[in-house]
Design an enzyme around this catalytic site. Structure first.
Site, mmCIF file in Angstrom:
data_model
loop_
_atom_site.group_PDB
_atom_site.id
_atom_site.type_symbol
_atom_site.label_atom_id
_atom_site.label_comp_id
_atom_site.label_asym_id
_atom_site.label_seq_id
_atom_site.Cartn_x
_atom_site.Cartn_y
_atom_site.Cartn_z
ATOM 1 N N HIS A 113 0.842 -1.201 0.000
ATOM 2 C CA HIS A 113 0.000 0.000 0.000
ATOM 3 C C HIS A 113 0.873 1.245 0.000
ATOM 4 O O HIS A 113 1.913 1.307 0.659
ATOM 5 C CB HIS A 113 -1.039 -0.011 1.123
ATOM 6 C CG HIS A 113 -0.558 0.279 2.514
ATOM 7 N ND1 HIS A 113 -0.420 1.548 3.021
ATOM 8 C CD2 HIS A 113 -0.228 -0.554 3.531
ATOM 9 C CE1 HIS A 113 -0.032 1.477 4.299
ATOM 10 N NE2 HIS A 113 0.104 0.213 4.629
ATOM 11 N N ASP A 125 5.524 2.710 7.287
ATOM 12 C CA ASP A 125 4.165 2.253 6.934
ATOM 13 C C ASP A 125 3.546 3.190 5.912
ATOM 14 O O ASP A 125 2.899 4.160 6.291
ATOM 15 C CB ASP A 125 3.313 2.193 8.205
ATOM 16 C CG ASP A 125 1.933 1.621 7.954
ATOM 17 O OD1 ASP A 125 1.718 1.012 6.892
ATOM 18 O OD2 ASP A 125 1.057 1.791 8.823
ATOM 19 N N GLU A 159 -5.407 1.814 1.900
ATOM 20 C CA GLU A 159 -5.296 0.625 2.767
ATOM 21 C C GLU A 159 -5.660 0.995 4.192
ATOM 22 O O GLU A 159 -6.326 0.247 4.907
ATOM 23 C CB GLU A 159 -3.873 0.060 2.723
ATOM 24 C CG GLU A 159 -3.695 -1.254 3.482
ATOM 25 C CD GLU A 159 -3.287 -1.120 4.946
ATOM 26 O OE1 GLU A 159 -3.201 -2.130 5.627
ATOM 27 O OE2 GLU A 159 -3.053 0.023 5.420
ATOM 28 N N GLU A 160 -5.187 2.173 4.599
ATOM 29 C CA GLU A 160 -5.356 2.589 5.994
ATOM 30 C C GLU A 160 -6.825 2.795 6.366
ATOM 31 O O GLU A 160 -7.160 2.852 7.542
ATOM 32 C CB GLU A 160 -4.568 3.879 6.262
ATOM 33 C CG GLU A 160 -3.051 3.736 6.078
ATOM 34 C CD GLU A 160 -2.381 2.886 7.147
ATOM 35 O OE1 GLU A 160 -3.091 2.308 7.993
ATOM 36 O OE2 GLU A 160 -1.142 2.796 7.122
ATOM 37 N N ASP A 188 4.155 -4.864 3.699
ATOM 38 C CA ASP A 188 3.609 -3.745 4.471
ATOM 39 C C ASP A 188 4.458 -3.629 5.737
ATOM 40 O O ASP A 188 4.365 -4.487 6.619
ATOM 41 C CB ASP A 188 2.136 -4.049 4.789
ATOM 42 C CG ASP A 188 1.404 -2.897 5.464
ATOM 43 O OD1 ASP A 188 2.036 -1.869 5.757
ATOM 44 O OD2 ASP A 188 0.186 -3.057 5.715
ATOM 45 N N HIS A 281 2.073 4.894 12.747
ATOM 46 C CA HIS A 281 0.934 5.798 12.514
ATOM 47 C C HIS A 281 1.117 7.172 13.166
ATOM 48 O O HIS A 281 0.134 7.829 13.505
ATOM 49 C CB HIS A 281 -0.387 5.150 12.984
ATOM 50 C CG HIS A 281 -0.876 4.111 12.027
ATOM 51 N ND1 HIS A 281 -2.089 3.473 12.151
ATOM 52 C CD2 HIS A 281 -0.318 3.605 10.895
ATOM 53 C CE1 HIS A 281 -2.243 2.612 11.148
ATOM 54 N NE2 HIS A 281 -1.190 2.664 10.380
HETATM 55 N N1 PHE Z 1 -1.657 -2.991 7.693
HETATM 56 C C1 PHE Z 1 -1.270 -2.359 8.932
HETATM 57 C C2 PHE Z 1 -1.245 -0.844 8.698
HETATM 58 O O1 PHE Z 1 -1.053 -0.405 7.595
HETATM 59 C C3 PHE Z 1 0.066 -2.791 9.400
HETATM 60 C C4 PHE Z 1 0.293 -4.258 9.408
HETATM 61 C C5 PHE Z 1 1.147 -4.814 8.505
HETATM 62 C C6 PHE Z 1 -0.314 -5.074 10.335
HETATM 63 C C7 PHE Z 1 1.397 -6.182 8.496
HETATM 64 C C8 PHE Z 1 -0.087 -6.418 10.379
HETATM 65 C C9 PHE Z 1 0.801 -6.964 9.456
HETATM 66 O O2 PHE Z 1 -1.403 -0.090 9.603
HETATM 67 ZN ZN ZN Z 2 -0.870 1.672 8.728
HETATM 68 ZN ZN ZN Z 3 0.591 -0.578 6.465
#
Ligand code: PHE
Ligand code: ZN
Ligand code: ZN
Length: 311
Positions: A113, A125, A159-160, A188, A281
């Protein structure tokens, strides 16, 4: 006579060697240069800096990220398209990039993402996964990789906000195109400052059975770099979930988030017990929030897995 035979044998050996050198060797996966991945991260940081500090869905920093990634892939000769969707009253985007060639009925797909949260630039992230698959894509071209299978990449929007972009992509595929995708690998958070080396558990509830083979490839790649990975249950928290829900085998790698890292994990992976990513985040998820070693090793694992899976 014996000398003649020996000479002939020597010539044959010489001839064979020359022929092997001339034949297109089965390309070994390149070792990804982490400086290239870091340069992409610097670009994402600069995009956030000039667009209000983030790269979030519906904000200008997200579209700028999309345009920049697409531009790099276009310049390298990928076939790209931007897919748009609407969410929360704003237009969102995915970039889809196809590496020319390979069996169109046997597709290996990789994704990450590209959006951040609104609170920060989203460098771990998920600038990390986005930059790593971008560099792997560019190295496919740079090394002239000729995979038997077709390789496709996706950079997802929103994605978030609930895996919106990846769900829109999977939903948009006709059934026949869905079945052509034989594997999907997701990246990710692969540069967490307090390192972790996780592989998505292929036996997790709701994950298709073929996923175990992908999990094992990723684990074997970590092993080949001398790293002992752990399995993790991602529990639908990233974009592979949309593919898994469509019956497509999935796995991926992850360097850890705001959950605790155990003393045992710190002992085997370095760093300290505590959170993998204290800036998860938050506004401090900048280029300073990246461990270069973990970023490098995950990128090397991605490359070696794509080369092995698609060759
Ligand atoms: N997808 C979550 C995010 O973007 C982070 C995440 C990644 C969680 C991989 C678990 C495994 O905030
Ligand atoms: Zn995230
Ligand atoms: Zn993420």
């Amino acid at each position: 006579m014996r000398i003649l035979i020996a000479l002939a044998a020597a010539l044959m050996v010489t001839g064979t060697t020359a022929a092997q050198a001339a034949a297109p060797a089965v390309a070994a996966a390149p070792n990804i240069n982490v400086a290239n991945v870091q340069a992409h991260l610097a670009q994402f940081q600069s995009i956030a800096n000039s667009n209000g500090g983030n790269r979030a869905h519906g904000r200008p920093g997200f579209k700028a990220s999309i345009d920049w990634v697409k531009g790099k892939l276009d310049a390298a000769g990928f076939t790209t398209r931007v897919q748009s969707f609407t969410y929360g009253g704003a237009t969102g985007y995915n970039v889809i990039a196809d590496y020319p060639g390979g069996d169109a009925n046997n597709v290996v797909m990789l994704g990450a993402h590209l959006d951040s949260v609104t609170r920060g630039p989203g460098i771990n992230d998920n600038g990390s996964g986005s930059a790593s698959i971008l560099e792997v894509a560019l190295q496919m071209k740079a090394t002239g990789f000729k995979p038997t299978k077709h390789v496709r990449f996706g950079w997802w929007g929103a994605e978030e906000l609930g895996l919106i972009g990846s769900k829109a992509y999977v939903r948009s595929l006709p059934a026949a195109d869905k079945t052509k995708i034989k594997s999907y690998l997701n990246f990710d958070m692969t540069g967490s400052p307090n390192p972790g080396y996780f592989v998505y558990n292929g036996r997790e509830q709701g994950i298709p059975p073929g996923s175990v083979a992908l999990q094992q490839r990723l684990e074997a790649a970590f092993t080949s770099f001398g790293i002992k990975s752990d399995l993790t249950n991602v529990d639908g928290r990233s974009d592979h979930a949309a593919f898994a829900a469509a019956g497509i085998p999935t796995s991926g790698t992850y360097a850890g988030g705001d959950e605790p890292k155990s003393a045992a994990q710190a002992a085997k992976w370095g760093g300290t017990a505590g959170q993998f990513d204290r800036c998860y985040h938050q506004s401090c998820d900048t280029t300073a929030n990246i461990n270069a070693t973990v970023l490098d090793k995950h990128a090397d694992v991605i490359a070696s897995t794509v080369w092995g899976l698609a060759a």
